[in-house]
Each structure stands twice: as C-alpha cells, then as structure tokens.
Write a protein that holds these residues in place. Structure first.
Motif, PDB file in Angstrom:
ATOM      1  N   SER A   1       3.135 -74.067  41.537  1.00 53.86           N
ATOM      2  CA  SER A   1       2.593 -74.013  42.901  1.00 53.86           C
ATOM      3  C   SER A   1       2.514 -75.426  43.484  1.00 53.86           C
ATOM      4  O   SER A   1       2.824 -75.647  44.657  1.00 53.86           O
ATOM      5  CB  SER A   1       1.206 -73.379  42.906  1.00 53.86           C
ATOM      6  OG  SER A   1       1.303 -72.068  42.413  1.00 53.86           O
ATOM      7  N   LYS A   2       2.135 -76.382  42.633  1.00 53.99           N
ATOM      8  CA  LYS A   2       2.078 -77.766  43.130  1.00 53.99           C
ATOM      9  C   LYS A   2       3.474 -78.233  43.550  1.00 53.99           C
ATOM     10  O   LYS A   2       3.641 -78.873  44.589  1.00 53.99           O
ATOM     11  CB  LYS A   2       1.506 -78.700  42.057  1.00 53.99           C
ATOM     12  CG  LYS A   2       1.618 -80.169  42.462  1.00 53.99           C
ATOM     13  CD  LYS A   2       0.733 -81.099  41.708  1.00 53.99           C
ATOM     14  CE  LYS A   2       0.971 -82.528  42.174  1.00 53.99           C
ATOM     15  NZ  LYS A   2      -0.010 -83.484  41.722  1.00 53.99           N
ATOM     16  N   GLN A   3       4.428 -77.888  42.732  1.00 55.08           N
ATOM     17  CA  GLN A   3       5.810 -78.278  43.054  1.00 55.08           C
ATOM     18  C   GLN A   3       6.232 -77.755  44.424  1.00 55.08           C
ATOM     19  O   GLN A   3       6.794 -78.477  45.231  1.00 55.08           O
ATOM     20  CB  GLN A   3       6.732 -77.644  42.028  1.00 55.08           C
ATOM     21  CG  GLN A   3       7.423 -78.620  41.128  1.00 55.08           C
ATOM     22  CD  GLN A   3       8.271 -77.855  40.113  1.00 55.08           C
ATOM     23  OE1 GLN A   3       8.999 -76.958  40.457  1.00 55.08           O
ATOM     24  NE2 GLN A   3       8.121 -78.222  38.858  1.00 55.08           N
ATOM     25  N   ILE A   4       5.907 -76.465  44.660  1.00 57.72           N
ATOM     26  CA  ILE A   4       6.315 -75.867  45.943  1.00 57.72           C
ATOM     27  C   ILE A   4       5.632 -76.586  47.104  1.00 57.72           C
ATOM     28  O   ILE A   4       6.237 -76.869  48.128  1.00 57.72           O
ATOM     29  CB  ILE A   4       5.971 -74.362  45.988  1.00 57.72           C
ATOM     30  CG1 ILE A   4       6.809 -73.612  44.978  1.00 57.72           C
ATOM     31  CG2 ILE A   4       6.180 -73.789  47.383  1.00 57.72           C
ATOM     32  CD1 ILE A   4       6.457 -72.158  44.853  1.00 57.72           C
ATOM     33  N   ILE A   5       4.341 -76.897  46.885  1.00 62.74           N
ATOM     34  CA  ILE A   5       3.591 -77.538  47.980  1.00 62.74           C
ATOM     35  C   ILE A   5       4.111 -78.951  48.233  1.00 62.74           C
ATOM     36  O   ILE A   5       4.244 -79.391  49.372  1.00 62.74           O
ATOM     37  CB  ILE A   5       2.083 -77.593  47.630  1.00 62.74           C
ATOM     38  CG1 ILE A   5       1.516 -76.176  47.484  1.00 62.74           C
ATOM     39  CG2 ILE A   5       1.301 -78.374  48.673  1.00 62.74           C
ATOM     40  CD1 ILE A   5       0.114 -76.112  46.880  1.00 62.74           C
ATOM     41  N   ARG A   6       4.413 -79.679  47.150  1.00 64.30           N
ATOM     42  CA  ARG A   6       4.656 -81.123  47.297  1.00 64.30           C
ATOM     43  C   ARG A   6       6.128 -81.539  47.344  1.00 64.30           C
ATOM     44  O   ARG A   6       6.443 -82.597  47.876  1.00 64.30           O
ATOM     45  CB  ARG A   6       4.010 -81.866  46.118  1.00 64.30           C
ATOM     46  CG  ARG A   6       2.508 -81.738  46.060  1.00 64.30           C
ATOM     47  CD  ARG A   6       1.870 -82.920  46.741  1.00 64.30           C
ATOM     48  NE  ARG A   6       0.431 -82.746  46.843  1.00 64.30           N
ATOM     49  CZ  ARG A   6      -0.352 -83.567  47.517  1.00 64.30           C
ATOM     50  NH1 ARG A   6       0.137 -84.603  48.146  1.00 64.30           N
ATOM     51  NH2 ARG A   6      -1.635 -83.359  47.578  1.00 64.30           N
ATOM     52  N   ASN A   7       7.021 -80.744  46.726  1.00 65.00           N
ATOM     53  CA  ASN A   7       8.374 -81.268  46.490  1.00 65.00           C
ATOM     54  C   ASN A   7       9.139 -81.682  47.742  1.00 65.00           C
ATOM     55  O   ASN A   7       9.838 -82.687  47.734  1.00 65.00           O
ATOM     56  CB  ASN A   7       9.202 -80.278  45.678  1.00 65.00           C
ATOM     57  CG  ASN A   7       9.091 -80.611  44.202  1.00 65.00           C
ATOM     58  OD1 ASN A   7       8.273 -81.460  43.829  1.00 65.00           O
ATOM     59  ND2 ASN A   7       9.875 -79.968  43.381  1.00 65.00           N
ATOM     60  N   ARG A   8       8.972 -80.902  48.824  1.00 62.00           N
ATOM     61  CA  ARG A   8       9.806 -81.224  49.985  1.00 62.00           C
ATOM     62  C   ARG A   8       9.403 -82.546  50.643  1.00 62.00           C
ATOM     63  O   ARG A   8      10.118 -83.082  51.465  1.00 62.00           O
ATOM     64  CB  ARG A   8       9.835 -80.063  50.980  1.00 62.00           C
ATOM     65  CG  ARG A   8       8.542 -79.741  51.651  1.00 62.00           C
ATOM     66  CD  ARG A   8       8.708 -78.554  52.597  1.00 62.00           C
ATOM     67  NE  ARG A   8       8.858 -77.301  51.878  1.00 62.00           N
ATOM     68  CZ  ARG A   8       7.833 -76.522  51.519  1.00 62.00           C
ATOM     69  NH1 ARG A   8       6.614 -76.850  51.838  1.00 62.00           N
ATOM     70  NH2 ARG A   8       8.041 -75.406  50.862  1.00 62.00           N
ATOM     71  N   GLU A   9       8.239 -83.073  50.240  1.00 60.97           N
ATOM     72  CA  GLU A   9       7.760 -84.334  50.812  1.00 60.97           C
ATOM     73  C   GLU A   9       8.112 -85.538  49.947  1.00 60.97           C
ATOM     74  O   GLU A   9       7.957 -86.672  50.379  1.00 60.97           O
ATOM     75  CB  GLU A   9       6.227 -84.292  50.922  1.00 60.97           C
ATOM     76  CG  GLU A   9       5.684 -83.425  52.021  1.00 60.97           C
ATOM     77  CD  GLU A   9       5.708 -84.138  53.352  1.00 60.97           C
ATOM     78  OE1 GLU A   9       6.822 -84.484  53.806  1.00 60.97           O
ATOM     79  OE2 GLU A   9       4.645 -84.360  53.925  1.00 60.97           O
ATOM     80  N   LYS A  10       8.560 -85.270  48.701  1.00 61.36           N
ATOM     81  CA  LYS A  10       8.642 -86.376  47.742  1.00 61.36           C
ATOM     82  C   LYS A  10       9.548 -87.523  48.185  1.00 61.36           C
ATOM     83  O   LYS A  10       9.189 -88.685  48.090  1.00 61.36           O
ATOM     84  CB  LYS A  10       9.134 -85.848  46.400  1.00 61.36           C
ATOM     85  CG  LYS A  10       8.032 -85.469  45.484  1.00 61.36           C
ATOM     86  CD  LYS A  10       8.581 -85.300  44.106  1.00 61.36           C
ATOM     87  CE  LYS A  10       7.479 -84.808  43.204  1.00 61.36           C
ATOM     88  NZ  LYS A  10       7.990 -84.507  41.880  1.00 61.36           N
TER      89      LYS A  10
END
Ligand SMILES: CCCCC/C=C/CC(=O)SCCNC(=O)CCNC(=O)[C@H](O)C(C)(C)COP(=O)(O)OP(=O)(O)OC[C@H]1O[C@@H](n2cnc3c(N)ncnc32)[C@H](O)[C@@H]1OP(=O)(O)O
Length: 390
Positions: free
Chosen positions: A344-353
């Motif tokens: 879930s963290k990946q989904i929330i954060r990945n597009r911003e990395k």
C-alpha cells in the motif's frame, strides 16, 4: 493488462542494455549535473547489474536514455495495438520538455541507485545481527514488530552530527530488510531534534570550505534519499520541539505523531540557508504554498496543533500520556500484515519518487552554494559565539 505485462517481459529479454536507459521532471543546479563521461559510464554499468531491475525500471531507463540522447519525444505515436512500442513511446513522451542534461543526470542517478541496491546484501537482517551505530548518539532497537531509531544526544537537543547522518542511513537500510513491520524515528530527552549540528561546519577538511560544502551536500542527498526510498511504514514520534532538517523530512514520513509540547521550526533564512529534505516540494503540497512560504522563507514556528491543522502532523497527544498512547497504537498497527502495508505504501508513494529524488538533488546543490555564503557563515559564527539562538 496482462497482455502488456507479458509483452514487456519478452521485450526486456530482447533489450540490450545500451538501448535501455526515470520518469519525472528534474530541475537541478548546474553544479550537480552529470557529464557525458558519467553518462557513458552509467550506460556501461547497466550491463553489469546483477539483478534484473524489472520492467517498470527498464522503461524509466529507456525513456531517460532517449531523452538524454535525442531530446523530447519526436516520433509519431505507435498504433493502439503495438503495445510494446506504445508503452515505450508513452514513457519517453511523459518526460515532456525535460532537458537532455537533466535526463542524463537522472539516468546516472537511477543507475547508481540500482547498482547500490544490487550490491547490498539481500538476505533479511534479523535485529540481533544488526550492525550497531558507530556512536552512542543513535540507539536502534527492534521489538514487537517495530524497529525504533532513537536520536540519543539529549544534552545537545539531539542535534545531528555527521556521524549520526551516516548511522541513520545505515539504520534505515538495515530496518528496510529486517523482520519488523514498522520503523519509528524518535528522540531522547526533552527535544525531538534541534536539526543539523552547527559545529559540523567547523571541521574544515583539507580542501577547505568548498570541499566541506561538497561532501556535506553529498551526504545530505544520500540521507534524504534513504527516506524517499524507505519501503515500510515510517512513523515519526515527535517527543518535543523539532528544528531544521528534522522538520523538513517529516513530509517523507507516512505518519507523524506529536506531543502537544512539540513545535516545528525551519529557520533557514535566519541561518542564510535554504530548504532541504524535499520540503520545497512536500510542504507546499501538504499545507499550500503560502503557509509553506511562511515556514520556509520566514521561519515561522508552528505549534503542534498548528502543524496538525496544516497536515504536517497526523495527531497531537497530551504530553502526559503521549508515550503510552502512541506506543500502544503502534504496537497494534505492527500486527497488521506487513506485506499489505508495504504494497500500500508503494502504491501511495511510488509515482512521486522520481520527482522527490530530483527535488532532493536540486535542494542539495543549492545548499552546497549557500553553505559557502557569507550569510550562512555569519549565522553559524553567531550561534557558535553564543550570540544567537532561535
Ligand atoms: C550533512 C549535513 C546536512 C545538513 C542539513 C542541513 C540542515 C539545516 C538545519 O537543520 S538548520 C537548523 C539548525 N539548528 C539550529 O539552528 C538550532 C540551534 N540551537 C538553538 O537555537 C538552541 O540550542 C535551541 C533553541 C535548539 C535550544 O535552546 P535551549 O536554550 O533550550 O538549549 P541550549 O541552547 O542551551 O542547548 C543545549 C546545548 O545543545 C547545543 N545545541 C543545541 N542545538 C544545537 C545545534 N543545532 N547544533 C549544535 N549545538 C546545538 C547548545 O549549543 C547547547 O550546548 P552547550 O550546553 O555546550 O552550550
């Protein structure tokens, strides 16, 4: 969807690393841009990666390579049914008008992160095997599914020494691989953290001020990158006032719990410095641009309640029950399925990395210059001669 994935999988086998090459808009100062030689080295390094980075990363590499060598996407969009070439085209086109130089730098950064992660030992590191920090100023423990990284320099309000930055990087790297579900950063004593230890700037290396600024900028960048990339839920337990970089990186945490005694202060202009920790991007996003400007330009100190109203803090607790309430809650959360939380963290954060990495690079580059300025030197000298406090 699975058809696209299948096609990408086959496509990646057929890819030569030279054709391969991050999405995201990168704006950075000229001082940090990679040379053509760095780029060529990175292109060669891709061939030596020990692990397949996966299709998503390969797509990023491809897009950056094309942007760096040919500039913005200049070929017609492939037809709907040409899945592979359309996916590649979309990735390249998404880079918009990113300059060739910035794309080259982003490519170099991405390859360097991939090389570093493929070299780091991959097996799970149980808490007992964790390498302990070099100094007592950081204490790392693992219990009840929670790894806690505690700043432990209460007599200096937990100001961060150069060694502590290194130790926090190592602790985060270990925590990302240990068996805990949640990682917590907190402080000992009455302060959460008073920010960068201002005496860090007094240890001038052989290369003088310029070399000091260069190595501090590189360390800052590595430090912040670890927070951007941290894969598990990351929680700040803000046990007292927070200053400088300990405030700015809060935008990279998943949850921030604060005692009502905490305050949040980023006095960068007072110190002749400029924002870091990706706050130039995360703060306007979290609290809106004018509230962010009041903090980052004018150094307005927020109370815990104000920081909560502005979205920087998740919840404020009365100081008397802070520790008890927060740890009871974290223990309950740590029993949740860890993989679900990571994903879930990946989904929330990945597009911003990629964006965050670019912001980090730019902020570090600007600070490298700031640290050599008279404004900054005078502010530090003033603090050290005990003339100035916040
Ligand atoms: C790799 C490099 C990356 C760099 C990244 C850049 C980050 C930018 C920042 O973080 S900017 C923020 C820098 N921090 C400050 O400017 C805070 C300076 N400190 C103060 O203003 C005050 O100490 C205080 C308001 C935090 C606390 O005041 P108080 O009166 O309650 O306590 P004291 O001043 O007596 O402090 C106790 C001792 O701790 C020392 N100390 C506190 N903070 C720092 C610090 N940031 N750097 C160095 N030393 C600090 C203080 O000097 C006292 O020491 P002493 O007992 O030996 O006198």
């Amino acid at each position: 969807m699975s058809l696209v994935y299948d096609s990408l999988a086959r496509w990646s086998v057929a890819w030569s690393p030279l054709q391969v090459p991050a999405l995201g808009l990168h704006v950075r100062g000229p001082a940090m841009l990679a040379s053509q030689k760095d780029f060529n080295n990175a292109v060669s390094q891709v061939k030596l990666l020990k692990e397949d980075p996966g299709n998503e990363v390969k797509l990023k590499l491809y897009a950056l390579y094309k942007q760096a060598t040919e500039g913005p996407c200049n070929v017609p969009k492939p037809g709907m049914l040409d899945f592979i070439n359309k996916t590649k085209w979309d990735a390249w086109n998404a880079l918009g008008s990113l300059s060739k130089e910035a794309a080259r730098q982003n490519y170099v950064d991405l390859v360097s992160r991939l090389s570093a992660s493929s070299e780091s030992p991959s097996p799970e590191a149980p808490a007992a095997d964790r390498k302990q920090p070099e100094s007592d100023s950081l204490v790392v423990t693992s219990e009840d599914g929670i790894t806690t990284i505690r700043l432990n320099r209460p007599a200096k309000k937990n100001a961060l020494t150069t060694q502590m930055y290194h130790d926090i990087i190592a602790a985060l790297q270990a925590a990302s691989k240990d068996e805990s579900a949640i990682t917590v950063l907190t402080g000992s004593g009455d302060y959460y953290c008073s920010g960068n230890d201002l005496t860090n700037f007094t240890h001038l290396p052989a290369g003088g001020l310029e070399e000091m600024a260069r190595s501090a900028a590189a360390l800052l960048r590595d430090f912040v990158n670890c927070f951007i990339d941290f894969p598990k839920p990351l929680v700040a337990v803000v046990n007292g006032p927070a200053v400088g970089i300990s405030v700015t990186i809060l935008g990279l945490f998943d949850v921030v719990y604060a005692t009502d005694r905490a305050s949040f202060h980023t006095p960068f202009s007072h110190l002749g410095q400029s924002p870091e920790g990706c706050s130039s991007y995360t703060f306007p996003k979290i609290m809106g641009s004018s509230k962010a400007a009041e903090m980052l330009l004018f150094g307005k100190k927020l109370t815990a309640q104000e920081a909560c109203a502005q979205g920087l803090v998740t919840e404020v607790f009365p100081d008397g029950t802070f520790q008890k309430e927060v740890w009871a809650r974290l223990k309950a959360y740590s029993k949740l399925p860890p993989n679900a939380m990571r994903i879930s963290k990946q989904i929330i954060r990945n597009r911003e990395k990629e964006k965050l990495h670019a912001v980090n690079a730019e902020e570090s580059s600007v600070l490298r210059e700031r640290w050599q300025s008279d404004e900054c030197m005078n502010a530090i000298a003033s603090f050290l001669s005990r003339k100035a406090k916040l």
